[in-house]
Design an enzyme around this catalytic site. Sequence first.
Site, PDB file in Angstrom:
ATOM      1  N   HIS A 185       0.879  -1.175   0.000  1.00  0.00           N
ATOM      2  CA  HIS A 185       0.000   0.000   0.000  1.00  0.00           C
ATOM      3  C   HIS A 185       0.912   1.219   0.000  1.00  0.00           C
ATOM      4  CE1 HIS A 185       0.535  -0.203   4.580  1.00  0.00           C
ATOM      5  NE2 HIS A 185       1.161   0.888   4.198  1.00  0.00           N
ATOM      6  N   HIS A 226      -2.166   3.797  10.231  1.00  0.00           N
ATOM      7  CA  HIS A 226      -0.986   4.665  10.352  1.00  0.00           C
ATOM      8  C   HIS A 226      -1.303   5.845  11.266  1.00  0.00           C
ATOM      9  CE1 HIS A 226      -0.461   2.429   6.583  1.00  0.00           C
ATOM     10  NE2 HIS A 226       0.830   2.648   6.668  1.00  0.00           N
ATOM     11  N   HIS A 236      10.872  -0.526   2.367  1.00  0.00           N
ATOM     12  CA  HIS A 236      10.824   0.942   2.370  1.00  0.00           C
ATOM     13  C   HIS A 236      11.184   1.476   3.746  1.00  0.00           C
ATOM     14  CE1 HIS A 236       6.656  -0.012   3.607  1.00  0.00           C
ATOM     15  NE2 HIS A 236       6.324   1.260   3.748  1.00  0.00           N
ATOM     16  N   GLU A 272       6.259  -3.932   7.879  1.00  0.00           N
ATOM     17  CA  GLU A 272       4.856  -4.169   7.470  1.00  0.00           C
ATOM     18  C   GLU A 272       4.674  -5.564   6.866  1.00  0.00           C
ATOM     19  OE1 GLU A 272       3.394   0.424   6.479  1.00  0.00           O
ATOM     20  OE2 GLU A 272       3.904  -0.883   4.822  1.00  0.00           O
TER      21      GLU A 272
HETATM   22  C1  DHB Z   1       4.735   5.513   1.871  1.00  0.00           C
HETATM   23  C2  DHB Z   1       4.649   4.149   2.148  1.00  0.00           C
HETATM   24  C3  DHB Z   1       3.867   3.693   3.210  1.00  0.00           C
HETATM   25  O1  DHB Z   1       3.757   2.373   3.583  1.00  0.00           O
HETATM   26  C4  DHB Z   1       3.135   4.585   3.961  1.00  0.00           C
HETATM   27  O2  DHB Z   1       2.327   4.094   4.924  1.00  0.00           O
HETATM   28  C5  DHB Z   1       3.223   5.950   3.706  1.00  0.00           C
HETATM   29  C6  DHB Z   1       4.023   6.414   2.660  1.00  0.00           C
HETATM   30  C7  DHB Z   1       5.561   6.021   0.728  1.00  0.00           C
HETATM   31  O3  DHB Z   1       6.316   5.258   0.108  1.00  0.00           O
HETATM   32  O4  DHB Z   1       5.427   7.209   0.392  1.00  0.00           O
HETATM   33 FE    FE Z   2       2.482   2.028   5.383  1.00  0.00          FE
END
Ligand code: DHB
Ligand code: FE
Length: 289
Positions: free
Chosen positions: A12, A59, A197, A244
């Site tokens: 996501h 979040h 990420h 995650e």
């Molecule tokens: C991004 C990724 C995420 O999982 C999130 O919750 C918020 C932002 C991103 O890559 O911008």
């Molecule tokens: Fe996220």
Amino acid sequence: MARITASVFTSHVPAIGAAMDLGKTHEAYWQPLFAGYEFSKQWMKDNKPDVIFLVYNDHATAFSLDLIPTFAIGTAAEFTPADEGWGPRPVPKVIGHPELASHIAQSVIQQDFDLTIVNKMDVDHGLTVPLSLMCGELDPVKDAWPCPVIPFAVNVVQYPVPSGRRCFNLGQAIRKAVESYDENLNVHIWGTGGMSHQLQGARAGLINREWDNAWLDQLIAHPEAAADTPHMDYVREAGSEGIELVMWLIARGAMADIADPARKISVKHRFYHVPASNTAVGHAILEHV
Ligand code: DHB
Ligand code: FE
């Protein structure tokens, strides 16, 4: 009885929702990402479930530092898309399945997993972006999501977070719970979030293509080994938000081949794309043979 017939895994990213909501999906940056979900949208139409059990993370939207449930099951009749600062996403409200959700809560708690029961909750991009990717663009008023959704929120934002092994075992308990529900329902379970990420600190922007794909290989073919991935491996290899990925283990643990090796699974679709915003997007669809 109810059965889990398939699992869906997808990242996501809020920017994916924004690209859909603002009509940018055909732009050069986004086109390769959305191309990877064309198969999936058709698959959803051809294999429409009766209920989606959607594992995701909030979040700091519905929850905050005031209240941090490790595992929270949404038992409400409906869930409104949250306002995350730019107004709620223009997508249909999410219709729940209070009867099945309550049954799963009863069964899973009796199998020794302590769930928080949530009767009122807004749902953020963690839940609505996977739905949009799999179901395509929908009018917020005239259209509806294809079926009821049971939101299942996992805390992977505020430490301490649950281990991958605990998530995997919880998936097995969810499978048993679904299979002890009397009504004949076709249930899909989705594990969302990830892949690599990191949004903050010195390593912000970290992506690890090789590790992501090796972990996904393992999740599919050697799920017990994937379940034993130590917490620190996610953080070191996939970045702070790569944690995650433990949510994918809940969906994988719920597939029938885990408890019964005679049952086989097949990979209907697999896709990986870098980057979407700051995130490596991974996606897979598994079905029982
Ligand atoms: C991004 C990724 C995420 O999982 C999130 O919750 C918020 C932002 C991103 O890559 O911008
Ligand atoms: Fe996220």
